[in-house]
Design a protein around this motif. Sequence first.
Motif, PDB file in Angstrom:
ATOM      1  N   LEU A 198       0.834  -1.205   0.000  1.00 12.00           N
ATOM      2  CA  LEU A 198       0.000   0.000   0.000  1.00 12.00           C
ATOM      3  C   LEU A 198       0.872   1.259   0.000  1.00 12.00           C
ATOM      4  CD1 LEU A 198      -2.988   0.933   0.182  1.00 12.00           C
ATOM      5  CD2 LEU A 198      -2.690   0.993   2.672  1.00 12.00           C
ATOM      6  N   ALA A 199       0.625   2.131  -0.970  1.00 14.33           N
ATOM      7  CA  ALA A 199       1.420   3.353  -1.103  1.00 14.33           C
ATOM      8  C   ALA A 199       0.811   4.483  -0.291  1.00 14.33           C
ATOM      9  CB  ALA A 199       1.511   3.754  -2.576  1.00 14.33           C
ATOM     10  N   MET A 200       1.654   5.381   0.168  1.00 19.74           N
ATOM     11  CA  MET A 200       1.165   6.540   0.915  1.00 19.74           C
ATOM     12  C   MET A 200       0.194   7.350   0.070  1.00 19.74           C
ATOM     13  SD  MET A 200       2.389   6.626   4.000  1.00 19.74           S
ATOM     14  CE  MET A 200       2.172   8.363   4.447  1.00 19.74           C
TER      15      MET A 200
ATOM     16  N   ASP B  22      -8.682  13.240   3.261  1.00 19.72           N
ATOM     17  CA  ASP B  22     -10.023  13.772   3.498  1.00 19.72           C
ATOM     18  C   ASP B  22     -11.148  12.822   3.091  1.00 19.72           C
ATOM     19  OD1 ASP B  22      -9.405  13.872   0.865  1.00 19.72           O
ATOM     20  OD2 ASP B  22     -10.172  15.888   0.498  1.00 19.72           O
ATOM     21  N   ALA B  23     -10.830  11.563   2.804  1.00 12.19           N
ATOM     22  CA  ALA B  23     -11.879  10.611   2.416  1.00 12.19           C
ATOM     23  C   ALA B  23     -11.583   9.239   3.025  1.00 12.19           C
ATOM     24  CB  ALA B  23     -11.972  10.498   0.901  1.00 12.19           C
ATOM     25  N   PRO B  24     -12.625   8.568   3.530  1.00 13.78           N
ATOM     26  CA  PRO B  24     -12.409   7.249   4.170  1.00 13.78           C
ATOM     27  C   PRO B  24     -12.294   6.120   3.164  1.00 13.78           C
ATOM     28  CG  PRO B  24     -14.720   7.817   4.260  1.00 13.78           C
ATOM     29  CD  PRO B  24     -14.030   8.984   3.596  1.00 13.78           C
ATOM     30  N   PHE B  25     -11.459   6.302   2.154  1.00 17.78           N
ATOM     31  CA  PHE B  25     -11.265   5.285   1.129  1.00 17.78           C
ATOM     32  C   PHE B  25      -9.784   5.097   0.858  1.00 17.78           C
ATOM     33  CE2 PHE B  25     -15.544   6.792   0.234  1.00 17.78           C
ATOM     34  CZ  PHE B  25     -16.233   5.613  -0.035  1.00 17.78           C
ATOM     35  N   LEU B  26      -9.442   3.889   0.415  1.00 17.33           N
ATOM     36  CA  LEU B  26      -8.106   3.603  -0.079  1.00 17.33           C
ATOM     37  C   LEU B  26      -8.211   3.304  -1.569  1.00 17.33           C
ATOM     38  CD1 LEU B  26      -6.825   1.087   2.652  1.00 17.33           C
ATOM     39  CD2 LEU B  26      -6.372   3.559   2.526  1.00 17.33           C
ATOM     40  N   THR B  27      -7.224   3.723  -2.327  1.00 14.70           N
ATOM     41  CA  THR B  27      -7.155   3.382  -3.744  1.00 14.70           C
ATOM     42  C   THR B  27      -6.244   2.178  -3.880  1.00 14.70           C
ATOM     43  OG1 THR B  27      -7.428   5.707  -4.357  1.00 14.70           O
ATOM     44  CG2 THR B  27      -6.612   4.191  -6.053  1.00 14.70           C
ATOM     45  N   ILE B  28      -6.837   1.031  -4.203  1.00 19.34           N
ATOM     46  CA  ILE B  28      -6.105  -0.234  -4.234  1.00 19.34           C
ATOM     47  C   ILE B  28      -5.869  -0.672  -5.680  1.00 19.34           C
ATOM     48  CG2 ILE B  28      -6.137  -2.667  -3.551  1.00 19.34           C
ATOM     49  CD1 ILE B  28      -5.871  -0.701  -1.235  1.00 19.34           C
ATOM     50  N   THR B  29      -4.638  -1.060  -5.960  1.00 18.47           N
ATOM     51  CA  THR B  29      -4.328  -1.671  -7.251  1.00 18.47           C
ATOM     52  C   THR B  29      -4.231  -3.170  -7.040  1.00 18.47           C
ATOM     53  OG1 THR B  29      -3.089   0.288  -7.952  1.00 18.47           O
ATOM     54  CG2 THR B  29      -2.704  -1.758  -9.171  1.00 18.47           C
ATOM     55  N   GLY B  30      -5.208  -3.890  -7.567  1.00 22.19           N
ATOM     56  CA  GLY B  30      -5.296  -5.325  -7.323  1.00 22.19           C
ATOM     57  C   GLY B  30      -4.717  -6.141  -8.455  1.00 22.19           C
ATOM     58  N   LYS B  31      -5.207  -7.372  -8.577  1.00 22.04           N
ATOM     59  CA  LYS B  31      -4.721  -8.287  -9.604  1.00 22.04           C
ATOM     60  C   LYS B  31      -4.998  -7.725 -10.987  1.00 22.04           C
ATOM     61  CE  LYS B  31      -5.124 -12.598  -6.973  1.00 22.04           C
ATOM     62  NZ  LYS B  31      -5.730 -13.951  -6.927  1.00 22.04           N
ATOM     63  N   GLY B  32      -4.028  -7.922 -11.879  1.00 17.40           N
ATOM     64  CA  GLY B  32      -4.185  -7.438 -13.240  1.00 17.40           C
ATOM     65  C   GLY B  32      -4.097  -5.933 -13.361  1.00 17.40           C
ATOM     66  N   GLY B  33      -3.622  -5.265 -12.302  1.00 11.31           N
ATOM     67  CA  GLY B  33      -3.490  -3.819 -12.343  1.00 11.31           C
ATOM     68  C   GLY B  33      -4.803  -3.075 -12.218  1.00 11.31           C
TER      69      GLY B  33
ATOM     70  N   GLN C 296     -18.274  -8.365  -4.208  1.00  6.92           N
ATOM     71  CA  GLN C 296     -17.405  -8.603  -5.360  1.00  6.92           C
ATOM     72  C   GLN C 296     -16.557  -7.369  -5.649  1.00  6.92           C
ATOM     73  OE1 GLN C 296     -19.484  -9.281  -9.039  1.00  6.92           O
ATOM     74  NE2 GLN C 296     -17.623  -9.752 -10.177  1.00  6.92           N
ATOM     75  N   THR C 297     -17.179  -6.210  -5.575  1.00  2.46           N
ATOM     76  CA  THR C 297     -16.455  -4.965  -5.821  1.00  2.46           C
ATOM     77  C   THR C 297     -15.435  -4.698  -4.727  1.00  2.46           C
ATOM     78  OG1 THR C 297     -18.368  -4.021  -6.970  1.00  2.46           O
ATOM     79  CG2 THR C 297     -16.718  -2.477  -6.129  1.00  2.46           C
ATOM     80  N   LEU C 298     -15.840  -4.889  -3.471  1.00  2.00           N
ATOM     81  CA  LEU C 298     -14.938  -4.622  -2.356  1.00  2.00           C
ATOM     82  C   LEU C 298     -13.718  -5.534  -2.383  1.00  2.00           C
ATOM     83  CD1 LEU C 298     -17.484  -4.140   0.580  1.00  2.00           C
ATOM     84  CD2 LEU C 298     -16.234  -2.370  -0.670  1.00  2.00           C
ATOM     85  N   LEU C 299     -13.933  -6.794  -2.757  1.00  3.01           N
ATOM     86  CA  LEU C 299     -12.839  -7.768  -2.760  1.00  3.01           C
ATOM     87  C   LEU C 299     -11.994  -7.698  -4.030  1.00  3.01           C
ATOM     88  CD1 LEU C 299     -14.783 -10.808  -1.286  1.00  3.01           C
ATOM     89  CD2 LEU C 299     -13.018  -9.491  -0.127  1.00  3.01           C
ATOM     90  N   GLY C 300     -12.496  -7.026  -5.055  1.00  2.00           N
ATOM     91  CA  GLY C 300     -11.737  -6.924  -6.293  1.00  2.00           C
ATOM     92  C   GLY C 300     -11.748  -8.180  -7.120  1.00  2.00           C
ATOM     93  N   HIS C 301     -12.880  -8.902  -7.101  1.00  2.00           N
ATOM     94  CA  HIS C 301     -12.997 -10.140  -7.873  1.00  2.00           C
ATOM     95  C   HIS C 301     -13.536  -9.838  -9.264  1.00  2.00           C
ATOM     96  CE1 HIS C 301     -13.427 -12.650  -3.951  1.00  2.00           C
ATOM     97  NE2 HIS C 301     -12.155 -12.442  -4.282  1.00  2.00           N
ATOM     98  N   ALA C 302     -12.883 -10.370 -10.288  1.00  5.51           N
ATOM     99  CA  ALA C 302     -13.378 -10.200 -11.650  1.00  5.51           C
ATOM    100  C   ALA C 302     -14.608 -11.057 -11.897  1.00  5.51           C
ATOM    101  CB  ALA C 302     -12.280 -10.552 -12.656  1.00  5.51           C
TER     102      ALA C 302
END
Length: 302
Positions: A160-162, A168-179, A264-270
């Motif tokens: 996880l990158a800084m 200001d938002a309760p979210f993380l931007t995650i790069t999952g499988k396949g970019g 499905q969206t939260l877990l990042g499943h295709a």
Amino acid sequence: MAGAARPGLVSDPAIAAFLAMLSAERGAAANTLSAYARDLTGAAALIGDLTLADRTALARLGEAWAGLAPSSLARKASALRQFYGFLVADGRRADDPGDALPRLRPRRPLPRLLGHQDLAALFALAENDAATGDPAAIRLLALIELLYGSGLRATELVSLAMAAVPRDAPFLTITGKGGQQRMVPVGERAGAALRQWLRVRPAGGRHVFPSPRGGHLSRVRLFQLLRDLALRAGLDPEKVSPHVLRHAFATHLLEGGADLRVLQTLLGHADIATTQIYTHVDGARLVALVNQRHPLASNSSH
């Protein structure tokens, strides 16, 4: 019964030669030879001479075996594939039609699931450790809160990158499988633990969880930290891993009424089928859910 497996007692010469090879070269046990003999002679009874059978004939076998248990079907198909491999290797046949036989998709093993009491024990210990102000303990609390509170994969968490943690938002931007990127919400508990860690985190570096040697915390080290915590909490360390906490996140949200598509969206499943595996819950709870939520559940006439 074992005697039926002896090559000399099998009338078909090709099957007898195959069984002799299994016995001499692979040291196959009598029970194994007997099972192969039954499977091969049974197949021959359905489609005729196996040495002359083509792909169409083998496809008919799949239809005839449709009602078998998966384990029986897999054994029979394996026996035929090995038989045709032998025929080709022995020069008795130029082509191998074995790929026309049915193949079972292996079932993915269900992840282990920690109960609510086990999770409570794990988090209580982590919170007590973090209350001492030890940066390593504060880091571990943030790690497990994000695993269970946001359902991150181990690799997603440690890398996880800084820049992925907005102020200001309760979210993380995650790069999952396949970019593939996705936005993952951070609950209040996980957010508080993360903010606590960021206050004591060593300066510098681009990762939220940096490694003293540069780069970021490794997945192996994350596993070690979790299992050490589990051991100290009185839990079986073999039952605790980053994936177990991710699975608990999904399962407990489902138990609370979350929609499968949202998970499905939260877990990042295709594929939604993957989400269905991760969110396995016991049948009794599903029956209770239908009884409570179905529109006709309260109508005694239906």
